[in-house]
Scaffold this active site. Structure first.
Site, mmCIF file in Angstrom:
data_model
loop_
_atom_site.group_PDB
_atom_site.id
_atom_site.type_symbol
_atom_site.label_atom_id
_atom_site.label_comp_id
_atom_site.label_asym_id
_atom_site.label_seq_id
_atom_site.Cartn_x
_atom_site.Cartn_y
_atom_site.Cartn_z
ATOM 1 C CE1 TYR A 1 -8.408 1.865 -9.916
ATOM 2 C CE2 TYR A 1 -6.414 2.174 -11.205
ATOM 3 C CZ TYR A 1 -7.329 1.350 -10.603
ATOM 4 O OH TYR A 1 -7.145 0.000 -10.675
ATOM 5 C CB CYS B 1 -13.667 4.492 -30.399
ATOM 6 S SG CYS B 1 -12.732 4.582 -31.918
ATOM 7 C CD GLU B 2 -14.844 3.414 -24.093
ATOM 8 O OE1 GLU B 2 -15.456 4.180 -23.300
ATOM 9 O OE2 GLU B 2 -15.097 2.224 -24.235
ATOM 10 C CD GLU C 1 0.145 -9.186 1.603
ATOM 11 O OE1 GLU C 1 -0.708 -8.508 0.987
ATOM 12 O OE2 GLU C 1 -0.163 -10.062 2.435
ATOM 13 N N PRO C 2 4.500 -5.338 -0.602
ATOM 14 C CG PRO C 2 6.726 -4.597 -0.593
ATOM 15 C CD PRO C 2 5.831 -5.683 -0.078
ATOM 16 N N GLY C 3 3.751 -3.631 -3.638
ATOM 17 C CA GLY C 3 3.689 -3.765 -5.090
ATOM 18 C C GLY C 3 4.175 -2.483 -5.741
ATOM 19 N NE ARG C 4 0.261 2.596 -5.954
ATOM 20 C CZ ARG C 4 -0.818 2.595 -6.752
ATOM 21 N NH1 ARG C 4 -0.748 3.116 -7.951
ATOM 22 N NH2 ARG C 4 -1.959 2.082 -6.327
ATOM 23 N N GLY D 1 0.762 -1.242 0.000
ATOM 24 C CA GLY D 1 0.000 0.000 0.000
ATOM 25 C C GLY D 1 0.789 1.287 0.000
ATOM 26 C CE1 TYR E 1 -1.557 -3.207 -8.781
ATOM 27 C CE2 TYR E 1 -0.446 -1.272 -7.915
ATOM 28 C CZ TYR E 1 -0.937 -2.550 -7.741
ATOM 29 O OH TYR E 1 -0.801 -3.169 -6.521
HETATM 30 N N1 LLP Z 1 -1.581 -6.982 -0.896
HETATM 31 C C1 LLP Z 1 -2.871 -7.081 -1.261
HETATM 32 C C2 LLP Z 1 -3.717 -8.056 -0.590
HETATM 33 C C3 LLP Z 1 -3.374 -6.236 -2.261
HETATM 34 O O1 LLP Z 1 -4.653 -6.313 -2.575
HETATM 35 C C4 LLP Z 1 -2.529 -5.292 -2.880
HETATM 36 C C5 LLP Z 1 -3.025 -4.420 -3.952
HETATM 37 C C6 LLP Z 1 -1.179 -5.259 -2.494
HETATM 38 C C7 LLP Z 1 -0.739 -6.109 -1.491
HETATM 39 C C8 LLP Z 1 -0.187 -4.327 -3.118
HETATM 40 O O2 LLP Z 1 -0.519 -2.998 -2.901
HETATM 41 P P1 LLP Z 1 0.493 -1.829 -3.365
HETATM 42 O O3 LLP Z 1 1.739 -1.943 -2.512
HETATM 43 O O4 LLP Z 1 0.770 -2.020 -4.787
HETATM 44 O O5 LLP Z 1 -0.262 -0.590 -3.085
HETATM 45 N N2 LLP Z 1 -4.753 -0.908 -9.785
HETATM 46 C C9 LLP Z 1 -4.696 0.052 -8.717
HETATM 47 C C10 LLP Z 1 -4.097 -0.534 -7.461
HETATM 48 C C11 LLP Z 1 -4.820 -1.782 -6.984
HETATM 49 C C12 LLP Z 1 -4.196 -2.382 -5.746
HETATM 50 C C13 LLP Z 1 -4.799 -3.709 -5.467
HETATM 51 N N3 LLP Z 1 -4.234 -4.388 -4.339
HETATM 52 C C14 LLP Z 1 -3.929 1.281 -9.209
HETATM 53 O O6 LLP Z 1 -3.488 1.283 -10.345
HETATM 54 O O7 LLP Z 1 -3.777 2.259 -8.477
#
Ligand code: LLP
Length: 430
Positions: free
Chosen positions: A332, A358-359, A289-292, A252, A386
């Protein structure tokens, strides 16, 4: 001279993306060269940027029992997974497909945690067979099904229950997940009951607790509040005789898209760990669980200006990337910086930067000051997370190619899709 020896400050939030001699670079490579060689739209990632984002978390966890599970939904390209697997990361997955990607990239299944509200029996079975670390269970019904699947397979499923701390992460409603009205996790009030049930089921072994409150969080306070709520639960679950070996705080952490000032991962975690110590839980294993925050600012998307279309109310800059490549603005109202690869010394005009789909929702940026001509190349910044993983084939548009830059080397990590790829599985009527 080696371009990396010319010191140039990186762009805000993207230190590995910098102008040198009037030309935008990722690490040591000029993006204009990459655009000419590989075509556009093209995603370009910096390996060094990914590893330096990871290093910030590693510094924060120094001396602790911790596992960083990259939330691969942010960018699930195999080579990106490889970078994190080789750096020792585990993975947070949300589907059987993501599990297969981890295995194909050489990731260790024993470092995989499986989140998501709708796991199927087949996905559970496969995850048990390859021996993942833990299922992050999101409902009481899932506990029953997972136990039955494990018993049938002659295995025990290690579980953590995702609890919903009901904390407002102060982010976009579509990406906030820890509030009462969300579909995710088990309500705080029911968590103890769910843990008692989990502990009594034959196919399950309770090992941890987890939460994830949302994405693109730019403040510390939601994390601190969620942590207090989760630790209150750990106390009551352990009082009930169920030991909690690991605590997983989800992902997050936000990134700088447009002057955003999220906390640094190392500083944030030092603060959170201090709180854990104070409350007597400093000895547990931590998972995140970092993603972004690991990939978002490691990537840019290169695109070519196809047409300029001046209008009475708006000027449009029509580019060859669209909402199918970069869905975040349409979904978003997200902001991505858009900059020229080779800035012109001319007066800028204000444009809506839009794609060919086309949107009317197919916009990448509103009201941007740009000095551009048709044929110029632009970079859409902060496009590592993402974007490609959410790309689609809408309007029968082939998905972009991806390259990974490592110093002065470039690796094509995904070839551009062909139109034939797009309808390979389709059948004409007899
Ligand atoms: N763990 C769980 C259970 C999650 O659902 C998520 C993201 C993460 C970890 C990773 O979160 P992060 O560190 O990336 O914030 N598509 C959207 C973001 C959707 C996030 C979904 N869950 C966007 O482009 O902003």
């Amino acid at each position: 001279m080696n371009p990396s020896q010319i010191s140039a400050p990186g762009l805000p939030g993207q230190p590995h993306v910098a102008y040198r001699n009037g030309s935008l670079h990722v690490e040591d490579l000029a993006l204009a060269d990459l655009a000419h060689e590989h075509g556009t739209p093209l995603f370009v990632y910096s390996k060094a940027a990914m590893l330096s984002a990871l290093a910030a978390y590693q510094r924060g966890f120094a001396g602790r029992k911790a596992l960083i599970c990259y939330a691969m939904k942010a960018n699930s390209s195999l080579a990106v997974l490889q970078v994190f697997a080789r750096a020792g990361c585990g993975f947070d997955i949300v589907s059987g497909g993501e599990l297969d990607r981890v295995l194909a990239a050489g990731g260790d299944p024993a470092k995989v945690i499986f989140s998501g509200v709708g796991k199927t029996c087949a996905e559970m079975r496969r995850a048990l067979d390859v021996g993942i670390a833990c299922f992050n269970v999101e409902s009481e019904a899932e506990l029953e099904v997972l136990s039955a699947v494990a018993v049938q397979a002659g295995k025990t499923a290690r579980v953590s229950i995702r609890v919903n701390p009901n904390v407002d992460p102060k982010t976009h409603p579509y990406i906030s997940t820890g509030l009462k009205g969300n579909k995710f996790g088990v309500a705080h009030e029911r968590a103890l009951l769910a843990y008692r049930r989990a502990a009594s089921l034959p196919g399950l072994e309770v090992v941890g607790i987890d939460c994830h409150i949302g994405s693109q969080i730019t403040q510390e306070s939601p994390y601190l509040d969620a942590m207090d709520r989760v630790l209150d639960l750990v106390e009551s679950i352990e009082m009930a005789g169920i030991p909690i070996h690991h605590i997983d705080f989800g992902g997050g952490l936000g990134i700088d898209y447009n002057g955003d000032t999220p906390p640094q991962a190392d500083a944030l975690w030092k603060q959170l760990l201090a709180k854990l110590d104070t409350r007597g839980f400093g000895d547990r294993q931590f998972m995140i669980e970092p993603g972004r925050s690991l990939v978002g600012n490691a990537g840019v998307c290169l695109t070519e200006v196809l047409y300029l279309k001046p209008g009475e109310q708006k000027n449009f800059c029509i580019i060859d990337a669209a909402m199918n490549d970069l869905p975040r603005p349409a979904m978003y109202q997200a902001f991505h910086q858009i900059v020229p690869l080779s800035p012109r010394n001319e007066d800028a005009s204000v444009y809506d930067v839009v794609g060919p789909v086309c949107e009317s929702g197919d916009w990448i940026g509103h009201d941007r000051q740009l000095a551009v001509q048709a044929g110029d190349h632009l970079a859409v910044l902060s496009a590592g997370a993402y974007c490609m993983s959410m790309a689609s084939n809408y309007n029968t548009r082939a998905r972009a190619a991806e390259v990974l830059v490592d110093g002065d080397k470039v690796h094509v990590i995904r070839a551009r899709e062909t139109i034939a790829d797009l309808f390979r599985q389709e059948k004409l009527l007899p």
